[in-house]
Design an enzyme around this catalytic site. Structure first.
Site, PDB file in Angstrom:
ATOM      1  N   GLN A  76      27.614 -40.844  42.985  1.00  0.00           N
ATOM      2  CA  GLN A  76      27.131 -39.719  42.170  1.00  0.00           C
ATOM      3  C   GLN A  76      26.598 -38.583  43.049  1.00  0.00           C
ATOM      4  OE1 GLN A  76      27.276 -38.869  39.032  1.00  0.00           O
ATOM      5  NE2 GLN A  76      28.213 -40.707  38.210  1.00  0.00           N
ATOM      6  N   SER A  77      27.143 -38.421  44.238  1.00  0.00           N
ATOM      7  CA  SER A  77      26.669 -37.383  45.150  1.00  0.00           C
ATOM      8  C   SER A  77      26.934 -35.978  44.604  1.00  0.00           C
ATOM      9  CB  SER A  77      27.387 -37.533  46.500  1.00  0.00           C
ATOM     10  OG  SER A  77      27.250 -36.359  47.276  1.00  0.00           O
ATOM     11  N   ASN A  78      25.889 -35.162  44.584  1.00  0.00           N
ATOM     12  CA  ASN A  78      26.048 -33.754  44.203  1.00  0.00           C
ATOM     13  C   ASN A  78      26.705 -32.969  45.338  1.00  0.00           C
ATOM     14  OD1 ASN A  78      24.429 -34.043  41.725  1.00  0.00           O
ATOM     15  ND2 ASN A  78      22.776 -34.445  43.178  1.00  0.00           N
ATOM     16  N   VAL A  80      29.060 -34.115  47.342  1.00  0.00           N
ATOM     17  CA  VAL A  80      30.506 -34.345  47.250  1.00  0.00           C
ATOM     18  C   VAL A  80      31.102 -33.435  46.175  1.00  0.00           C
ATOM     19  CG1 VAL A  80      32.213 -36.055  46.457  1.00  0.00           C
ATOM     20  CG2 VAL A  80      30.526 -36.688  48.210  1.00  0.00           C
TER      21      VAL A  80
END
Ligand SMILES: *Cc1c(COP(=O)(O)O)cnc(C)c1O
Length: 342
Positions: A76-78, A80
């Site tokens: 859930q990386s912002n 990325v």
């Protein structure tokens, strides 16, 4: 004041982001004046703090003739998500390495929020690696494979926290100094979430070298305070070297982080985070996120309640984005599953 115009920058976001008072939260807590810097409103595919970093990183990638951006992050990386959006915007490909950092993910965590948007924008997941993997090495290996296949990859380390990315937050500090002086107040404290460290490194450099002595307080979302301060300080030094500042005034003591609000670990919800996200939503209609800004706000609320900030202080909370992560944590905020006590 550092002259950032010497560095190429690729316009990706809406700047300056607004600096606003949160009147209802301020009244509710009965403490210092709480302002919010809306870096969740940078405009790049739902925005967030990685946009500022990417303006410098992507400009360097383009200057090198890169045809694919590669980076890494949690599912859930912002970071990325914003990297994939930036690649789409400038017309290059993106490939990402995902590291499993959250145990027993729900269906929402696996498919909603950032993950859904990544697919929509054509981001390609090259591999998923277990927790504890060396992501920098894995990125280098991926870059080598791509070069062998005739591609021109540009590696952006997780979080974009290298000197080029740090400059994005030097620019944010410069905006803050200008906006607060126009609005006619002095900033006493800046509070924000700190992870890979680039945001805090840039803020500290930008405030000090801009002649402002507001105290920057980083709320760690994973690392211990000692680890986090070490990480941020080493990024500060790398960035000062990179920019070749003649006589930097920034000092080791300017780097202050707390790990009191991490809870059970990176990406793990805490009761204080849920309370903070709810309170800001209900009082101001502003949406924080469960992994970063929610924990940072939990820290700010706790400092106010403990009387650690004076009533006439001016505090700026940096909203670093991540709002779409709320959908990945839907069950944590479900009023049926988690009864509110009010
Ligand atoms: C990445 C991120 C942070 C942390 O910024 P760093 O520069 O990695 O310390 C804070 N908030 C959000 C929403 C983020 O995505």
């Amino acid at each position: 004041m550092i002259d950032l115009t010497a560095y190429p920058r690729c316009p990706l976001g809406h700047f300056p982001t607004p600096l606003e008072l949160m009147p209802n939260l301020t009244r509710h807590l009965g403490g210092p004046n709480i302002y919010i810097k809306r870096d969740d409103c940078t405009g790049l595919a739902t925005g967030g703090n990685k946009t500022r970093k990417l303006e410098f990183l992507v400009a360097a990638a383009i200057a090198e003739g890169a045809d694919v951006l590669i980076t890494s992050g949690a599912l859930q990386s912002n970071h990325v998500r914003q990297t994939i959006a930036a690649a789409a915007r400038v017309g290059v490909h993106s490939k990402v390495l995902i590291q499993q950092r959250v145990n027993a993910p729900t269906i929402d965590y696996k498919y909603s929020g950032n993950v859904m948007l990544n697919g929509l924008m054509g981001g390609e997941i090259a591999a998923q690696l277990p927790a504890g993997s060396n992501m920098d090495e894995a990125l280098d290996t991926l870059a080598m494979d791509l070069r062998r296949a005739g591609r021109k990859p540009f590696v952006i380390p997780g979080g974009g926290s290298i000197p080029l990315g740090v400059m994005g937050y030097v620019s944010c500090a410069q905006e803050l100094i200008e906006q607060s002086s126009k609005a006619g107040f002095l900033i006493d404290h800046v509070v924000h979430a700190t992870g890979s460290g680039g945001t805090q490194a840039g803020l500290v450099i930008g405030m000090r070298e801009g002649g402002n002595d507001a105290r920057v307080f980083g709320v760690s979302v994973g690392a211990t305070a000692v680890e986090q301060e070490r990480r941020v300080w080493s990024l500060v030094q790398e960035t000062l070297d990179y920019m070749r500042l003649p006589e930097p005034t920034v000092d080791r003591r300017d780097v202050v982080a707390s790990s009191d609000y991490v809870g059970d670990g990176y990406g793990m919800p805490s009761a204080a985070m849920v309370e903070a996200v709810r309170l800001v939503a209900e009082t101001e209609g502003i949406l924080l996120d469960p992994v970063y800004s929610g924990k940072a706000m939990a820290g700010l609320i706790d400092l106010v309640r403990k009387g650690r900030l004076r009533r006439d202080d001016n505090v700026v909370f940096i909203h670093t984005g991540g709002t779409v992560g709320l959908f990945a944590y839907r069950q944590v905020f479900d009023p049926v599953m988690h009864q509110s006590h009010s």
